[in-house]
Motif scaffolding. Sequence first.
Motif, mmCIF file in Angstrom:
data_model
loop_
_atom_site.group_PDB
_atom_site.id
_atom_site.type_symbol
_atom_site.label_atom_id
_atom_site.label_comp_id
_atom_site.label_asym_id
_atom_site.label_seq_id
_atom_site.Cartn_x
_atom_site.Cartn_y
_atom_site.Cartn_z
ATOM 1 N N UNK A 35 0.680 -1.366 -0.064
ATOM 2 C CA UNK A 35 -0.047 0.046 -0.093
ATOM 3 C C UNK A 35 0.846 1.196 -0.040
ATOM 4 N N UNK A 36 0.728 1.767 -1.189
ATOM 5 C CA UNK A 36 1.547 3.210 -1.196
ATOM 6 C C UNK A 36 2.980 3.057 -1.468
ATOM 7 N N UNK A 37 3.623 3.859 -2.097
ATOM 8 C CA UNK A 37 4.995 3.881 -2.586
ATOM 9 C C UNK A 37 6.099 4.801 -1.865
ATOM 10 N N UNK A 38 5.338 5.905 -0.867
ATOM 11 C CA UNK A 38 6.139 7.027 -0.829
ATOM 12 C C UNK A 38 6.791 8.065 -1.402
ATOM 13 N N UNK A 39 7.927 8.651 -1.018
ATOM 14 C CA UNK A 39 8.347 9.967 -1.978
ATOM 15 C C UNK A 39 9.897 9.336 -1.859
ATOM 16 N N UNK A 40 10.627 10.053 -2.870
ATOM 17 C CA UNK A 40 12.096 9.622 -3.244
ATOM 18 C C UNK A 40 12.869 10.571 -2.195
ATOM 19 N N UNK A 41 14.075 10.175 -1.906
ATOM 20 C CA UNK A 41 14.771 11.014 -1.371
ATOM 21 C C UNK A 41 15.220 12.510 -1.851
ATOM 22 N N UNK A 42 15.044 12.743 -3.112
ATOM 23 C CA UNK A 42 15.250 13.910 -3.797
ATOM 24 C C UNK A 42 14.144 14.828 -3.560
ATOM 25 N N UNK A 43 12.837 14.336 -3.608
ATOM 26 C CA UNK A 43 11.550 15.015 -3.243
ATOM 27 C C UNK A 43 11.605 15.285 -1.820
ATOM 28 N N UNK A 44 11.935 14.400 -1.197
ATOM 29 C CA UNK A 44 11.856 14.663 0.462
ATOM 30 C C UNK A 44 12.826 15.709 0.673
ATOM 31 N N UNK A 45 13.954 15.755 0.086
ATOM 32 C CA UNK A 45 14.966 17.190 0.376
ATOM 33 C C UNK A 45 14.287 18.323 -0.090
ATOM 34 N N UNK A 46 14.005 18.297 -1.110
ATOM 35 C CA UNK A 46 12.952 19.584 -1.986
ATOM 36 C C UNK A 46 12.024 20.240 -0.813
ATOM 37 N N UNK A 47 11.358 19.194 -0.031
ATOM 38 C CA UNK A 47 10.419 19.268 0.534
ATOM 39 C C UNK A 47 10.511 19.416 2.043
ATOM 40 N N UNK A 95 11.618 1.723 -0.646
ATOM 41 C CA UNK A 95 11.741 0.560 -1.421
ATOM 42 C C UNK A 95 12.790 -0.175 -0.888
ATOM 43 N N UNK A 96 13.768 0.279 -0.114
ATOM 44 C CA UNK A 96 14.784 -0.392 0.614
ATOM 45 C C UNK A 96 14.041 -1.105 1.800
ATOM 46 N N UNK A 97 13.198 -0.480 2.329
ATOM 47 C CA UNK A 97 12.336 -0.814 3.807
ATOM 48 C C UNK A 97 11.644 -2.494 2.983
ATOM 49 N N UNK A 98 10.964 -2.279 1.981
ATOM 50 C CA UNK A 98 10.456 -3.465 1.540
ATOM 51 C C UNK A 98 11.663 -4.559 1.372
ATOM 52 N N UNK A 99 12.670 -4.266 0.773
ATOM 53 C CA UNK A 99 13.660 -5.313 0.528
ATOM 54 C C UNK A 99 14.067 -5.537 1.738
ATOM 55 N N UNK A 100 13.994 -4.989 2.956
ATOM 56 C CA UNK A 100 14.308 -5.659 4.356
ATOM 57 C C UNK A 100 13.354 -6.594 4.842
#
Length: 261
Positions: free
Chosen positions: A54-66, A75-80
């Motif tokens: 459920x949902x795919x979050x935001x990227x590091x780049x967008x997080x930095x902008x905001x 995505x790495x959380x899912x891999x874990x």
Amino acid sequence: MPAAADPFAVYAVRYATRMAPAHECFLGAGPGEPDRRMDYFVWVAANRSTTVVLDTGFSEAVGAQRKREYLGSPVDGLRALGIDPAKVDRVVLSHMHWDHVGNTTYFANAQFFIQAAEMAFYTGPAAHYGRFIRSIEVDDVVNLVRANYDGRMRFIEGEAELTPGITLHLVGGHTAGSQVVRVHTARGWVILAADAAHYYEEIEQLRPFPTLHDLAAMYKGYETVNRLADSPEHVIPGHDALVMERYPAIDAATPHIVRVA
Ligand SMILES: [Zn+2]
């Protein structure tokens, strides 16, 4: 609605956080109210045969902008959790705000389940107005338009069974087509409310969120969530830091992933 024979385990993956002024968390909050921690999550429901994201979050780049504090890619959380995003076949999108529908290109083989009203709104005539576009990353919308032309969008109109034990429900309110996910688990029917209830306080005290599409629908959505959940303890809000306190981390090595059911 028949329950799945094999109940789902449900995980919340926290990937970002910030401190937010109260007036950004609750409509009409007074200046004296304390700031609230706002956590950012994606969620997973998995049993022996089926994995749904459920949902795919935001990227590091967008997080930095905001100016959000990024804890690690969802995505790495899912891999874990042992999930390869390229092998996920079903992704549910609660709504199209920027903190929920980034990173979709990692899910190259998934079908995306969204309410038709949500996609229609953010590709429609009102999407460009200021109070709407501020909650959107246009690239995210374009990626979903591409997924649609690729035959990978699945449009829900109201209520649908995704798989035995998981149903999707239109609530609107926060956005035109916000939806919640009901999951059959070993402890009963859990509702992943996403932004139909950012905080426990929001749904328990009926304190609407200030970013909204339809206030009456938002209030009605609280009733829908409470009706669909087996109890208030079965509601998992979308941004509340209390989720990290109320549920145990799956592993000391992954403190940002908790099992909620
Ligand atoms: Zn959100």
